[in-house]
Motif scaffolding. Structure first.
Motif, short mmCIF file in Angstrom:
data_model
loop_
_atom_site.label_atom_id
_atom_site.label_comp_id
_atom_site.label_asym_id
_atom_site.label_seq_id
_atom_site.Cartn_x
_atom_site.Cartn_y
_atom_site.Cartn_z
N LEU A 83 40.36 56.13 33.27
CA LEU A 83 38.83 55.68 33.59
C LEU A 83 38.56 54.73 32.61
O LEU A 83 37.91 53.56 32.80
N LEU A 84 38.77 55.06 31.20
CA LEU A 84 38.29 54.20 30.07
C LEU A 84 39.16 52.84 29.96
O LEU A 84 38.54 51.72 29.85
N ALA A 85 40.65 53.14 30.34
CA ALA A 85 41.31 51.83 30.51
C ALA A 85 40.98 50.76 31.58
O ALA A 85 40.82 49.76 31.59
N LEU A 86 40.50 51.32 32.72
CA LEU A 86 39.97 50.73 33.89
C LEU A 86 38.79 49.95 33.38
O LEU A 86 38.76 48.63 33.86
N LEU A 87 37.83 50.62 32.73
CA LEU A 87 36.59 49.84 32.38
C LEU A 87 36.73 48.91 31.38
O LEU A 87 36.10 47.69 31.48
N THR A 88 37.70 49.21 30.51
CA THR A 88 37.84 48.17 29.44
C THR A 88 38.63 47.00 30.12
O THR A 88 38.28 45.59 29.62
N LEU A 89 39.58 47.17 30.63
CA LEU A 89 40.45 46.01 31.43
C LEU A 89 39.44 45.19 32.43
O LEU A 89 39.44 43.90 32.43
N THR A 90 38.55 45.87 33.25
CA THR A 90 37.77 45.09 33.95
C THR A 90 36.78 44.29 33.22
O THR A 90 36.64 43.17 33.48
N SER A 91 36.15 44.85 32.25
CA SER A 91 35.50 43.76 31.35
C SER A 91 35.98 42.83 30.70
O SER A 91 35.56 41.61 30.83
N LEU A 92 37.42 43.08 30.30
CA LEU A 92 38.03 42.01 29.95
C LEU A 92 38.43 40.89 30.74
O LEU A 92 38.10 39.62 30.55
N GLU A 93 38.74 41.14 32.05
CA GLU A 93 39.00 40.32 33.28
C GLU A 93 37.94 39.51 33.29
O GLU A 93 37.59 38.31 33.68
N ILE A 94 36.55 40.06 33.54
CA ILE A 94 35.27 39.46 33.77
C ILE A 94 34.97 38.42 32.52
O ILE A 94 34.65 37.18 32.96
N VAL A 95 35.05 38.88 31.28
CA VAL A 95 34.76 37.92 30.26
C VAL A 95 35.72 36.68 30.38
O VAL A 95 35.34 35.73 30.19
N LEU A 96 36.95 37.07 30.67
CA LEU A 96 38.09 35.79 30.76
C LEU A 96 37.72 35.15 31.90
O LEU A 96 38.19 34.11 31.68
N GLY A 97 37.16 35.51 32.61
CA GLY A 97 36.86 34.69 34.27
C GLY A 97 35.66 33.74 33.78
O GLY A 97 35.76 33.11 34.70
#
Length: 240
Positions: A10-24
């Motif tokens: 779940l922590l990996a999912l949250l981190t990756l989602t945040s990364l995708e949003i920022v890079l988006g």
């Protein structure tokens, strides 16, 4: 399946989602500029189709991660820059040059009021298909870093794909209001073109082996937006 429900997953999912949003963020700016040339009746549909197809492109990149990782293999050396060029560098370089050219043409048209022959032809040909194709193509370029990073942060392809889907849904929600706001304010449009120039310089620098922390770029973008919002409020209050 139970291993996907652990705290680490779940922590990996949250981190990756945040990364995708920022890079988006870069992607949203580009989408606003591309769809801004279209007939207002078709903008919303082109934006949704472009972002939707871009999501499937990112998922395909994840599923073809073996091919993506090959892009980091050395191709040739640039002795002047002391840099070994990879396939990823070439993609970033071409994408950066495209953004620099596009942003320059857009700024020229806005500041002179006399569109160049290229810009006039582009405006006439700003069809649904061309807009979607450009959105998907640039999304691949913007996604390379996040895809490679995702592989290093998680061992589960399911988590990576979930992060991409969540970030795309958020992008779909916010891209509409952002696009409408930018198209209503000419000064904000100019700011968006400037952001494209900034991102273009970043991609070219990355392609030539000169790393620039994205934090500096995002700080410059948000600070410029903050100043422009203050100007808009003052104009609305009749003080400018």
């Amino acid at each position: 399946m139970p291993e996907l429900m652990t705290f680490e997953a779940l922590l990996a999912l949250l981190t990756l989602t945040s990364l995708e949003i920022v890079l988006g963020i870069d992607n949203i700016v580009f989408i606003v500029v591309i769809t801004g040339r279209m007939d207002p009746r078709h903008r919303d549909r082109a934006r949704k189709w472009g972002i939707g197809l871009a999501m499937f492109t990112r998922i395909l990149l994840l599923l073809g991660i073996t091919w993506v990782m090959r892009l980091t293999a050395p191709l040739f050396q640039l002795p002047v820059l002391e840099h070994t060029v990879t396939g990823k560098d070439l993609v970033l370089l071409l994408g950066g040059l495209f953004l620099l050219a596009k942003a320059t043409l857009e700024i020229h048209e806005k500041t002179t009021g006399n569109p160049t022959e290229h810009a006039a032809a582009e405006k006439a040909a700003a069809s649904m298909g061309s807009a979607i194709a450009q959105i998907v193509a640039l999304d691949v370029i913007f996604s390379l870093d996040s895809v490679i990073t995702a592989v290093g942060m998680s061992r589960h392809i399911e988590i990576m794909i979930a992060a991409v889907v969540i970030s795309v849904v958020i992008m779909l929600i916010f891209s509409g209001p952002v696009s409408n706001f930018v198209n209503k304010h000419p000064t904000v449009q100019m700011l968006a073109f400037s952001f494209l120039l900034l991102v273009g310089v970043f991609l070219v620098a990355e392609g030539l082996g000169r790393h620039i922390d994205r934090g500096y770029i995002y700080f410059a973008m948000f600070f410029s937006l903050f100043v422009e919002f203050m100007n808009l409020r003052m104009r609305k209050a009749g003080k400018i």
